[in-house]
Design an enzyme around this catalytic site. Structure first.
Site: not given
Ligand code: DOR
Ligand code: ZN
Length: 373
Positions: A21, A23, A25, A50, A115, A153, A196, A269, A273, A283
């Site tokens: 899991h 991210h 981007r 996402n 998801k 989630h 998570h 996770d 950001h 964020a």
């Molecule tokens: O803290 C998080 N950040 N939880 C999520 O579910 C999404 C993730 C994100 O994409 O920044």
């Molecule tokens: Zn996530």
């Protein structure tokens, strides 16, 4: 034992692990983020959908709102960095998802997981529909039939602030006490990855469920509590689900360090950001690219596991390297990477979007007690 000239620093050589899991981007961020993951011994990744736009169809030709297909996003990842043995991209469940899309996607081999995002419940979750939608429209049925994993989630959406985060109940406990049991009862064959997990309620649900239900655990939920976030308002520790209470962290630690653990596995996770604090908010996401195995090792030691002994190393390897691939039907890597018990300064990651501060730095650490060889 501190390392000195006579005693070599303890080493931990493990199979390369899977982050199930994370991210990554889109666009110019992909390459530095993928590299940071490769640099920490990752053999495989589950890359969350996402993105902007989201990955909400399987094939490019599937009719849909503005979104990418799994086929397209997989190509973007491979073009940015070819270094991973295994890449899973789950389908972002939205109004697009139909039983036909699931079945065609699964047959093609492209669709391995879907998801569930609680509508507007987290970053880029505005395309999510309530869980009941997929419980009733045949999507979960088709997933169960084809062995497609449901990545959850698990937080109730739309709660009043008073109910969102209370000492007795919160968005996650509500979900795992009320919704998840009904989901598991209606679809007993559906493979569910509770992602998570951050509460004792979620841990209890996973432990009492069948072998088709497992869970990922992040470094931040193993290391910290809401108090760590609030003391000094350390917003780099702000993620969703929120950090919880000491009893929750203890339940997570007990689950991952149980020598019989087959259900709990690594899923960071990691969520970059570059701009955490916004004009009137924050964020959600903790970034652990480059530092996750070190942080997991730190958490296991805080939980009392002796990583210099074979028993402790076996417990850690099951969590980090074995249980996750077993759940997702992936091979455990035959290649290895090594952690060395030596202090290493923490640093942020430079990206075209700006510097991304890691969880370690954000928690106020100057050094980490482990480094990657
Ligand atoms: O803290 C998080 N950040 N939880 C999520 O579910 C999404 C993730 C994100 O994409 O920044
Ligand atoms: Zn996530």
């Amino acid at each position: 034992m501190p390392a000195n000239a006579n005693t070599p620093a303890p080493r931990l050589t493990l199979p390369r692990w899977h982050d199930l899991h994370a991210h990554f981007r889109q666009g110019e961020l992909l390459r530095p983020l993928l590299r940071a993951h490769a640099a920490m011994g990752c053999a495989g990744i589950l890359a969350m959908p996402n993105t902007v736009p989201p990955v909400a169809k399987v094939f490019p030709g599937d009719a849909a709102f503005d979104c990418w297909s799994i086929e397209e996003y997989l190509r973007m990842i491979r073009d940015a960095d070819g270094g991973f043995d295994d890449i899973i991209v789950p389908l972002y469940l939205s109004e697009n998802a139909t039983p036909e899309m699931i079945s065609a996607g699964a047959k093609s081999g492209l669709l391995r997981a879907c998801k569930y995002y609680p509508p507007r419940g987290t970053t880029n979750a505005e395309h999510g529909r309530p869980l009941d939608h997929y419980m009733q429209n045949g999507v979960f049925e088709a997933m169960a039939e084809h062995g497609v994993v449901l990545c959850l989630h698990g937080e109730e959406h739309g709660l009043a602030p008073e109910n969102y985060f209370d000492s007795a109940a919160n968005a996650e406990t509500f979900f795992y006490r009320e919704r998840a049991p009904r989901l598991a009862e209606k679809f007993p064959d559906l493979k569910i990855a509770a992602e998570h997990v951050s509460t004792k309620a979620a841990v209890d649900f996973v432990l009492q469920a069948g072998e088709n239900v497992a869970a990922s655990v992040t470094p931040q939920h193993l290391l910290y509590t809401a108090g760590h976030l609030l003391q000094g308002c350390k917003y780099h520790l702000y993620c969703l689900p929120l950090l919880k209470f000491d009893a929750d962290r203890a339940a997570l630690r007990a689950a991952v360090t149980d020598p019989r653990n087959t259900k709990f596995f690594a899923g960071t996770d990691s969520a970059p950001h570059a701009r955490k604090a916004t004009d009137c908010g924050c964020a959600a996401g903790c970034f652990t690219g480059g530092v996750a195995p070190q942080l997991y090792a730190m958490a296991f030691e805080e939980a009392g596991v002796d990583l210099s002994a074979p028993v402790g190393q076996g417990i850690f390897a099951r969590f980090l390297c074995c249980n996750g691939p077993a759940f997702y039907d992936l091979p455990v890597s035959k290649e290895t990477f090594t952690l060395i018990k030596e202090d290493r300064n923490v640093a942020s990651l430079a990206t075209p979007d700006g510097n991304i501060v890691t969880l370690a730095e954000g928690a106020g650490l100057k050094t980490l007690p482990w480094r990657i060889a």
